[in-house]
Design an enzyme around this catalytic site. Sequence first.
Site, PDB file in Angstrom:
ATOM      1  N   ARG A 121       0.896  -0.879  -0.447  1.00  0.00           N
ATOM      2  CA  ARG A 121       0.057   0.208   0.258  1.00  0.00           C
ATOM      3  C   ARG A 121       1.163   1.357  -0.428  1.00  0.00           C
ATOM      4  O   ARG A 121       0.793   2.387   0.548  1.00  0.00           O
ATOM      5  CB  ARG A 121      -1.274  -0.266   1.233  1.00  0.00           C
TER       6      ARG A 121
ATOM      7  N   SER B 107     -10.370  -0.017   3.743  1.00  0.00           N
ATOM      8  CA  SER B 107      -9.666  -0.389   4.850  1.00  0.00           C
ATOM      9  C   SER B 107      -9.189   1.124   5.159  1.00  0.00           C
ATOM     10  O   SER B 107      -8.730   1.944   4.357  1.00  0.00           O
ATOM     11  CB  SER B 107      -8.714  -1.310   4.935  1.00  0.00           C
TER      12      SER B 107
ATOM     13  N   GLU C 180      -4.121   4.297   6.212  1.00  0.00           N
ATOM     14  CA  GLU C 180      -4.269   3.591   4.540  1.00  0.00           C
ATOM     15  C   GLU C 180      -4.470   4.716   3.997  1.00  0.00           C
ATOM     16  O   GLU C 180      -4.132   4.902   2.679  1.00  0.00           O
ATOM     17  CB  GLU C 180      -4.705   1.927   4.326  1.00  0.00           C
TER      18      GLU C 180
HETATM   19  N1  EPU Z   1     -10.112 -10.037  10.470  1.00  0.00           N
HETATM   20  C1  EPU Z   1     -10.727 -10.610  11.657  1.00  0.00           C
HETATM   21  N2  EPU Z   1     -12.135  -9.695  11.990  1.00  0.00           N
HETATM   22  C2  EPU Z   1     -12.819  -8.663  11.124  1.00  0.00           C
HETATM   23  C3  EPU Z   1     -12.082  -8.357   9.663  1.00  0.00           C
HETATM   24  C4  EPU Z   1     -10.759  -9.895   9.861  1.00  0.00           C
HETATM   25  O1  EPU Z   1     -10.744 -11.097  12.758  1.00  0.00           O
HETATM   26  O2  EPU Z   1     -13.380  -7.533  11.083  1.00  0.00           O
HETATM   27  C5  EPU Z   1      -9.497 -10.681  10.314  1.00  0.00           C
HETATM   28  C6  EPU Z   1      -9.409 -12.048   9.651  1.00  0.00           C
HETATM   29  O3  EPU Z   1      -9.284 -13.463  10.735  1.00  0.00           O
HETATM   30  C7  EPU Z   1      -8.950 -13.135   8.822  1.00  0.00           C
HETATM   31  C8  EPU Z   1      -7.966 -11.396   8.647  1.00  0.00           C
HETATM   32  O4  EPU Z   1      -8.275 -10.481   9.213  1.00  0.00           O
HETATM   33  O5  EPU Z   1      -8.332 -13.662   8.367  1.00  0.00           O
HETATM   34  C9  EPU Z   1      -7.763 -10.794   7.197  1.00  0.00           C
HETATM   35  O6  EPU Z   1      -9.328 -10.238   6.691  1.00  0.00           O
HETATM   36  P1  EPU Z   1      -9.118 -10.163   5.231  1.00  0.00           P
HETATM   37  O7  EPU Z   1      -9.418 -11.150   4.176  1.00  0.00           O
HETATM   38  O8  EPU Z   1     -10.717  -9.279   4.982  1.00  0.00           O
HETATM   39  O9  EPU Z   1      -7.940  -8.340   4.906  1.00  0.00           O
HETATM   40  P2  EPU Z   1      -7.081  -7.265   5.617  1.00  0.00           P
HETATM   41  O10 EPU Z   1      -6.434  -7.465   5.789  1.00  0.00           O
HETATM   42  O11 EPU Z   1      -8.413  -6.695   6.860  1.00  0.00           O
HETATM   43  C10 EPU Z   1      -6.717  -6.557   3.347  1.00  0.00           C
HETATM   44  C11 EPU Z   1      -6.577  -5.697   3.024  1.00  0.00           C
HETATM   45  C12 EPU Z   1      -8.015  -5.311   1.624  1.00  0.00           C
HETATM   46  C13 EPU Z   1      -8.611  -6.170   1.114  1.00  0.00           C
HETATM   47  C14 EPU Z   1      -8.274  -7.585   2.018  1.00  0.00           C
HETATM   48  C15 EPU Z   1      -8.464  -8.611   0.990  1.00  0.00           C
HETATM   49  C16 EPU Z   1      -5.474  -4.120   3.634  1.00  0.00           C
HETATM   50  C17 EPU Z   1      -5.167  -2.833   4.553  1.00  0.00           C
HETATM   51  N3  EPU Z   1      -6.290  -4.441   3.473  1.00  0.00           N
HETATM   52  O12 EPU Z   1      -7.493  -6.529   4.785  1.00  0.00           O
HETATM   53  O13 EPU Z   1      -8.040  -3.734   0.821  1.00  0.00           O
HETATM   54  O14 EPU Z   1      -9.660  -6.673  -0.327  1.00  0.00           O
HETATM   55  O15 EPU Z   1      -7.214  -7.867   2.963  1.00  0.00           O
HETATM   56  O16 EPU Z   1      -7.272  -9.047  -0.216  1.00  0.00           O
HETATM   57  O17 EPU Z   1      -4.175  -4.541   3.564  1.00  0.00           O
HETATM   58  C18 EPU Z   1      -8.289  -1.658   0.937  1.00  0.00           C
HETATM   59  O18 EPU Z   1      -7.124  -1.596   1.055  1.00  0.00           O
HETATM   60  O19 EPU Z   1      -9.356  -1.230   0.930  1.00  0.00           O
HETATM   61  C19 EPU Z   1      -8.964  -3.308   0.959  1.00  0.00           C
HETATM   62  C20 EPU Z   1      -9.970  -3.437   0.918  1.00  0.00           C
END
Ligand code: EPU
Length: 337
Positions: A162, A237, A333
């Site tokens: 990012r 995010s 971010e």
């Molecule tokens: N999780 C929680 N609680 C929640 C949501 C998620 O505990 O409410 C935990 C879960 O354990 C899950 C882990 O977080 O295994 C990862 O969750 P998720 O796959 O939804 O991804 P994220 O890390 O929260 C990142 C990106 C997103 C992207 C997703 C999928 C960043 C800051 N965000 O989110 O990007 O869509 O992965 O690849 O890296 C964005 O940048 O605006 C964005 C939406």
Amino acid sequence: MKYQTYTSLRTFNSFGIEAAAERYAPVHSVSELQTLLREEDESPLRILGGGSNVLITGDLSGRLLHIRIPGRQVETRNADTVIVSAGAGENWHEFVLWCLSQDFGGLENLSLIPGSAGAAPIQNIGAYGVELADVFDHLEAVDLHTGATLRMDRAECAFGYRDSFFKKEGAGRYCITKVFFRLSTANHRLHLDYGAIRETLAAMKVVTPGIRDLSRAVIHIRSSKLPDPARIGNAGSFFKNPEIETAELNRLKQLLPLLVAYPAGEDRHKIPAAQLIEACGWKGYRQGDAGCYEKQALVLVNYGHAAGSEILALAQQIARSVWERYGVRIVPEVNVW
Ligand code: EPU
């Protein structure tokens, strides 16, 4: 070319924040941009793309240029790759769908990301195991100080998680006008290993997925977790996922035994900020019209008429509580204006 004065930005930012720009001009071409830059003017200058990664915390003084440069094109083609370009003002998801309709592979995991093509390199958009840098070829930009056009390749853009040159040394200096991608036309490499992709495809009864199936699966997952900005204001995010060292991870696991972690280089691990935020009790929290989304704790939302400053105050409260409870700093971010 004339600026509009005191233009409402409510429909130009995906948080749906009401704020005004002192002077606002939509920009439809490189030459329009250069004309505006030639004017003698020392007032602050900001560039707005799709408005999906910005939190506006008050009226903006000075000039705001809204980049709306159109254009999608197949530039060159060889045996199994193609170079395609997108004008900076193209809607990202529509560009992805246009590529998929011609069976060009590489962008499918990045389906449904809100925003414009020109803004995509700035934060190196990423989702479901793919990031822009993986398919990026080069870009064209205009130097805001001199009005000169320039070309930058992948190394010069210094992409990180990012992150890019445009968020660091290049911040505030350039306006991206066109982005070029190298995509596959045959033997597409599918990235199926992230999160729920395989199970979503199985639920869709897809046995041998193609790039369009993968795009549909990503769209399905995103729509089920992330709020639609047309209905609930948000910028995806709000925070980045922190990277920590092994010792730190071990310490955190004592506090949060179910903490998820992904390898991020030697002795480095990326952990989901959403998990820390949720563990601090913020998921689904609402304060006036500002909230932490009930289905994804990393997403802050505007339920209607929240001011940008209220969203920011909530973000600061969340970050402080994660710091106090877990000793981990989470940083936005989203760009805060
Ligand atoms: N999780 C929680 N609680 C929640 C949501 C998620 O505990 O409410 C935990 C879960 O354990 C899950 C882990 O977080 O295994 C990862 O969750 P998720 O796959 O939804 O991804 P994220 O890390 O929260 C990142 C990106 C997103 C992207 C997703 C999928 C960043 C800051 N965000 O989110 O990007 O869509 O992965 O690849 O890296 C964005 O940048 O605006 C964005 C939406």
